[in-house]
Design a protein around this motif. Sequence first.
Motif, PDB file in Angstrom:
ATOM      1  N   ASP A 199       0.820  -1.215   0.000  1.00 37.12           N
ATOM      2  CA  ASP A 199       0.000   0.000   0.000  1.00 37.12           C
ATOM      3  C   ASP A 199       0.855   1.267   0.000  1.00 37.12           C
ATOM      4  OD1 ASP A 199       0.941  -0.361   2.582  1.00 37.12           O
ATOM      5  OD2 ASP A 199      -1.033  -0.525   3.507  1.00 37.12           O
ATOM      6  N   TYR A 203       1.189   4.096  -3.097  1.00 36.39           N
ATOM      7  CA  TYR A 203       0.585   5.410  -2.886  1.00 36.39           C
ATOM      8  C   TYR A 203       1.603   6.481  -2.483  1.00 36.39           C
ATOM      9  CZ  TYR A 203      -3.219   8.635  -1.744  1.00 36.39           C
ATOM     10  OH  TYR A 203      -4.076   9.697  -1.711  1.00 36.39           O
ATOM     11  N   SER A 233      -0.629  -9.189  -1.776  1.00 38.59           N
ATOM     12  CA  SER A 233      -0.661  -7.738  -1.581  1.00 38.59           C
ATOM     13  C   SER A 233      -0.419  -7.437  -0.106  1.00 38.59           C
ATOM     14  CB  SER A 233      -2.000  -7.143  -2.032  1.00 38.59           C
ATOM     15  OG  SER A 233      -3.083  -7.730  -1.326  1.00 38.59           O
ATOM     16  N   TRP A 235      -0.741  -4.836   3.056  1.00 40.98           N
ATOM     17  CA  TRP A 235      -1.492  -3.713   3.595  1.00 40.98           C
ATOM     18  C   TRP A 235      -1.151  -3.522   5.074  1.00 40.98           C
ATOM     19  CZ3 TRP A 235      -4.880  -1.201   0.171  1.00 40.98           C
ATOM     20  CH2 TRP A 235      -5.149  -1.889  -1.024  1.00 40.98           C
ATOM     21  N   THR A 239      -3.833   1.795   7.367  1.00 35.01           N
ATOM     22  CA  THR A 239      -3.981   2.457   6.069  1.00 35.01           C
ATOM     23  C   THR A 239      -5.349   2.190   5.446  1.00 35.01           C
ATOM     24  OG1 THR A 239      -2.966   0.596   4.891  1.00 35.01           O
ATOM     25  CG2 THR A 239      -1.511   2.395   5.572  1.00 35.01           C
ATOM     26  N   GLY A 249      -7.728   5.637   1.980  1.00 38.10           N
ATOM     27  CA  GLY A 249      -7.206   4.283   2.129  1.00 38.10           C
ATOM     28  C   GLY A 249      -8.279   3.216   2.107  1.00 38.10           C
ATOM     29  N   PHE A 253      -8.686   0.273  -0.694  1.00 38.05           N
ATOM     30  CA  PHE A 253      -8.662  -1.120  -0.259  1.00 38.05           C
ATOM     31  C   PHE A 253      -9.897  -1.867  -0.758  1.00 38.05           C
ATOM     32  CE2 PHE A 253     -10.067  -4.120   3.116  1.00 38.05           C
ATOM     33  CZ  PHE A 253      -9.085  -5.077   2.952  1.00 38.05           C
TER      34      PHE A 253
END
Length: 277
Positions: A199, A203, A233, A235, A239, A249, A253
């Motif tokens: 994440d 970003y 992924s 995360w 977030t 966020g 997501f």
Amino acid sequence: FDIDHAYAYHAKSFWKNFGGLTRDILLLKSEKVLRRLLSLWDARYDPFNTYDDIINLKKRYKFHVICFWQPVSGEKLNANIRLNSEAAKRLLKKLSNNVEVGLHPSTSQFWRPQAIEIEKNNLQKAIHQPIHSARTHFLSLRMPETYQVMEECGILEDFSMGWPTVSGFRAGTCFPFQFFDLKKQKLSNLLIYPTPCMDGALYEGENRKDEDFLSELKRYFDLVLNLGGVFVSHWHNHTIAKNDYWPNGNYLFESSINYIVTQEYQKSSTNSVGTSD
């Protein structure tokens, strides 16, 4: 999911909350003051409490979910709530009853196998389950020492093979593979899972807009899906929260999950049609 900060306010030290509360009062941030006071009273109101959403990924979509808990507190880069606190015990019980809990080793001790072994044992005692997986803080890797330490500590699966500031396949593959120690000329039992998307890297690290974030994540997921690999992924619980830390966020997501679920369903449907009589 990395659990670097289990809660924004709940179960944090008196002085940390006192300082933050004083600052918010002086800055006339009444909404933050109310949110902090409610969170201190009940963890359900804490903005970083996104654990029902995390658990729902497994219950609803059957995803393999791992929460990597950082067991050290009181340090600048390791500032989670105390492992022996009642808040941590309640939360870890909830998580371990629903998803896998992995080790997120502290940065100050990572190159000391004995210290990491202590962190792992303390976390195992807290959840009453063995720990098999780990991910380093900031995805720090020093080859081959990182994986030698993990293997020595009994870790079987690693999820650190990614970059903290950019996306991509750090090992050049989307398939899990066993670590081969060149120094020892030995194939280890440690299984490495490449992690192309984090994440923060998508970003903050690459300064992307929301639409660019989603476009990039979709691109990597489609690549892995078409190759039949394993998409991992990365995360954080804070977030994906609806708060000031990362305003969009939660939207990013949920949009990412919806896309992944839709694409997997479409591919499985296509395969079913293609193999039917």
